[in-house]
Design an enzyme around this catalytic site. Structure first.
Site, PDB file in Angstrom:
ATOM      1  N   GLY A  16       7.020  38.666  24.930  1.00  0.00           N
ATOM      2  CA  GLY A  16       6.093  37.644  24.469  1.00  0.00           C
ATOM      3  C   GLY A  16       5.993  37.516  22.966  1.00  0.00           C
ATOM      4  O   GLY A  16       6.991  37.558  22.232  1.00  0.00           O
ATOM      5  N   TYR A 156     -12.171  38.554  29.526  1.00  0.00           N
ATOM      6  CA  TYR A 156     -11.091  38.188  28.604  1.00  0.00           C
ATOM      7  C   TYR A 156     -11.645  37.467  27.378  1.00  0.00           C
ATOM      8  O   TYR A 156     -11.307  37.787  26.238  1.00  0.00           O
ATOM      9  CB  TYR A 156     -10.058  37.314  29.310  1.00  0.00           C
ATOM     10  CG  TYR A 156      -8.865  36.985  28.441  1.00  0.00           C
ATOM     11  CD1 TYR A 156      -7.808  37.894  28.324  1.00  0.00           C
ATOM     12  CD2 TYR A 156      -8.796  35.797  27.730  1.00  0.00           C
ATOM     13  CE1 TYR A 156      -6.712  37.602  27.525  1.00  0.00           C
ATOM     14  CE2 TYR A 156      -7.709  35.506  26.917  1.00  0.00           C
ATOM     15  CZ  TYR A 156      -6.673  36.410  26.818  1.00  0.00           C
ATOM     16  OH  TYR A 156      -5.595  36.132  26.012  1.00  0.00           O
TER      17      TYR A 156
END
Length: 258
Positions: A16, A156
């Site tokens: 990523g 999150y």
């Protein structure tokens, strides 16, 4: 931008945005020390570590080289993971690692924390942010229960809100040694966790799908991280740079009816 003769530590180096950052830094002349729980063959030196385990993190610090010129806290987990894991890896781990490594970094080093557009709402959740930033690792399950974070994506959002606030709070902590710290908050990016991200964040994610011309790519974010490591960014302290394709501006205008 030039990072010749600089040695930079990058967590999450195997995939990523972390992997793209490694490629970008090496193209600018840097030597990269990678940290990831998975093997990373794109770095000059690699250390395997599970950042969800504080004892393993402390052991990592004892093994990392002294005198590095930068630290990029990029490792993170998706909102589909259990709340305790999300808060540990996305917030407590970079804080613990940074506080332990800062005395070991070289003079005028730069620290970059990868936050997220998901953290933009920190002003609306100061109570939870303060609680997370004051919690001991062993009491993290109590915090999750106290704020009912077991279900949904709230853990999150909170993990990124707290990281942004912590970055701002410590903009001058190591100023006497010339060490600065900033963060980068991307919008949705095409990484291995994008599908989980979109599924879990629901309406907020669909707002991005409807309005963006495309999702970001790791290669869009890596140069921003690299910039904050260069001498050209020396006057950024506690800043939050937002490569988000314009979604941050869209949401801010929508919120205020503009």
């Amino acid at each position: 931008m030039d990072l010749s003769d600089r040695r930079i530590i990058v967590t999450g180096a195997a995939s990523g945005i972390g992997a793209a950052t490694v490629t970008e830094l090496r193209s600018l002349g840097a030597t990269v020390v990678g940290v990831d729980r998975n093997p990373a063959d794109n770095v000059d030196e690699h250390f395997e570590a599970d950042l969800s385990d504080p004892s393993e993190l402390d052991h990592l610090v004892a093994r990392l080289p002294v005198g590095c010129d930068g630290l990029c806290n990029i490792a993170g987990v998706a909102p589909t993971e259990p709340a305790e894991l999300v808060l540990a890896v996305n917030t407590l781990a970079p804080i613990r690692l940074t506080e332990a490594l800062a005395p070991m970094l070289g003079e005028n080093a730069s620290i970059v924390n990868l936050a997220s557009m998901a953290g933009n709402g920190w002003r609306d959740h100061l109570g939870q942010v303060r609680d997370l930033l004051s919690v001991d690792w062993e009491h993290l399950p109590d915090l999750v229960a106290r704020h009912s974070l077991d279900d949904g994506p709230r853990s999150y959002f909170l993990s990124k809100e707290a990281l942004i606030v912590w970055t701002m709070q410590h903009r001058w902590t190591w100023r006497e040694r010339g060490i600065r710290m900033n963060c980068v908050s991307p919008g949705p990016v095409e990484t291995p966790i994008l599908a989980d991200f979109l599924e879990t964040l629901g309406d907020r994610a669909q707002e991005s799908v409807r309005n963006m011309d495309r999702f970001g790519r790791p290669e869009d974010i890596a140069p921003v991280v690299a910039f904050l490591l260069t001498d050209e960014a020396r006057w950024f302290r506690g800043a939050n740079l937002t490569p988000d394709g314009g979604m941050g501006a869209h949401l801010a205008l929508k919120r205020h009816g503009l």
